[in-house]
Design an enzyme around this catalytic site. Structure first.
Site, PDB file in Angstrom:
ATOM      1  CG  HIS A   5      46.556  16.232  48.338  1.00 53.31           C
ATOM      2  ND1 HIS A   5      46.319  17.389  47.562  1.00 53.31           N
ATOM      3  CD2 HIS A   5      47.600  15.974  47.489  1.00 53.31           C
ATOM      4  CE1 HIS A   5      47.148  17.698  46.574  1.00 53.31           C
ATOM      5  NE2 HIS A   5      48.062  16.459  46.768  1.00 53.31           N
ATOM      6  CG  HIS A  59      47.763  14.054  41.991  1.00 60.29           C
ATOM      7  ND1 HIS A  59      46.784  14.147  42.888  1.00 60.29           N
ATOM      8  CD2 HIS A  59      48.887  14.622  42.625  1.00 60.29           C
ATOM      9  CE1 HIS A  59      47.082  15.123  43.871  1.00 60.29           C
ATOM     10  NE2 HIS A  59      48.369  15.447  43.741  1.00 60.29           N
ATOM     11  CG  HIS A  99      55.875  17.717  48.135  1.00 59.74           C
ATOM     12  ND1 HIS A  99      55.039  18.946  48.182  1.00 59.74           N
ATOM     13  CD2 HIS A  99      55.180  16.726  47.537  1.00 59.74           C
ATOM     14  CE1 HIS A  99      54.179  18.697  47.582  1.00 59.74           C
ATOM     15  NE2 HIS A  99      54.140  17.511  47.242  1.00 59.74           N
ATOM     16  CD  GLU A 153      50.610  19.096  45.484  1.00 54.06           C
ATOM     17  OE1 GLU A 153      50.569  18.016  44.924  1.00 54.06           O
ATOM     18  OE2 GLU A 153      50.617  18.980  46.761  1.00 54.06           O
TER      19      GLU A 153
END
Length: 280
Positions: A12, A59, A193, A240
């Site tokens: 995303h 976020h 990441h 995530e």
């Protein structure tokens, strides 16, 4: 009865939305990523799901550091996007699903999941980018969406095992609903990441491929990891993966992998795509 017909895992990344806005899908940097999505779009257009349950993380648009529920579910009839400061254009309203979402929320509380129930909530790129990827041109208005938000930003965060159990509870709730609905699940985010700090730009391809394999065949193995493991092996934002695990927990029947793609780096991220068909 409602039935879960399949699931999709997808990144995303905010930059995906910017790339689509600027028509960059076929540029050399983006082409290997976007070329993987037509088979998934074709499957969705063929199956025509009534509802999509999207496991994502916020976020800072709706839940900032001052209030961060461990798990939250939306029960609204509509969800609005807003300017997040990433340079992504806002998208048209997302259609909500109220009856099934309330059924899931009620069932979760009765089964001892203390979930935050949101009758109003803004949705950020964690939810809007996957919708835009699957139905380009904002052609998602016909699909009803149930957002399930998982804390992946602020300590303490739910463990991989707990997220998997949340998915199992949601899967049971969906399949106990007394309306004939076809439901598809989206597990969003990841894979490895790290966006800041000394390891900024860190990607672990071997770990990502292993996660994709185990999501299909042995998800319980991934639940043995802690969030600290995920951050060490997959970078600070590797947690995530918990959204993928929640999605996978909801798939209680037989799984057939129809399509996959992995490409890295895209915006300093390992981006994995899976299309799973589900049947009992």
């Amino acid at each position: 009865m409602a039935k879960i017909i399949g699931a999709v895992t997808t990144s995303h990344i905010p930059a995906i939305g910017m790339a689509m806005d600027n028509k960059l899908e076929q540029t050399p940097y983006w082409k290997p990523f976007f070329d993987a999505y037509p088979p998934v779009r074709a499957w969705l257009n063929e199956k025509k799901p009534d509802v999509v349950v999207i496991f994502y993380n916020d976020h800072g648009l709706e839940f900032f550091l001052d209030r961060k529920p461990t798990f939250a579910i939306g029960t609204a009839a509509q969800y609005l996007n807003a300017d997040e400061g990433w340079g992504i254009n806002t998208i048209p309203p997302v259609t909500g699903e109220t009856e099934l979402s309330w059924h899931i929320a009620t069932d979760l509380v009765e089964n001892e999941f203390d979930i935050t129930i949101c009758q109003e909530m803004r949705v950020d790129h964690g939810l809007t980018v996957p919708l835009s990827l699957m139905w380009p041109g904002h052609a998602y208005g016909h699909v009803k969406v149930i957002p399930v938000c998982i804390n992946c930003e602020r300590y303490p965060m739910p463990t991989p095992a707990r997220c998997f159990k949340l998915g199992q509870a949601i899967g049971r709730a969906i399949e106990s609903f007394d309306q004939d609905l076809n439901v598809v699940l989206f597990g969003t985010g990841g894979l490895s990441h790290q966006l800041d700090g000394e390891r900024a730009g860190f990607i672990n391809r071997e770990f990502d491929i292993d996660c994709m394999n185990k999501i299909v065949t042995a998800p319980e193995e991934l639940t043995k990891l802690s969030n600290y493991d995920l951050m060490e092996i997959g970078g600070a934002q590797g947690v995530e993966l918990n959204m993928w695990l929640a999605m996978r927990g909801a798939l209680t029947g037989n799984i057939t992998e129809l399509h996959r793609n992995y490409h890295a780096p895209i915006s300093n991220t390992g981006a994995g795509l899976l299309l799973l068909e589900h049947e009992h």
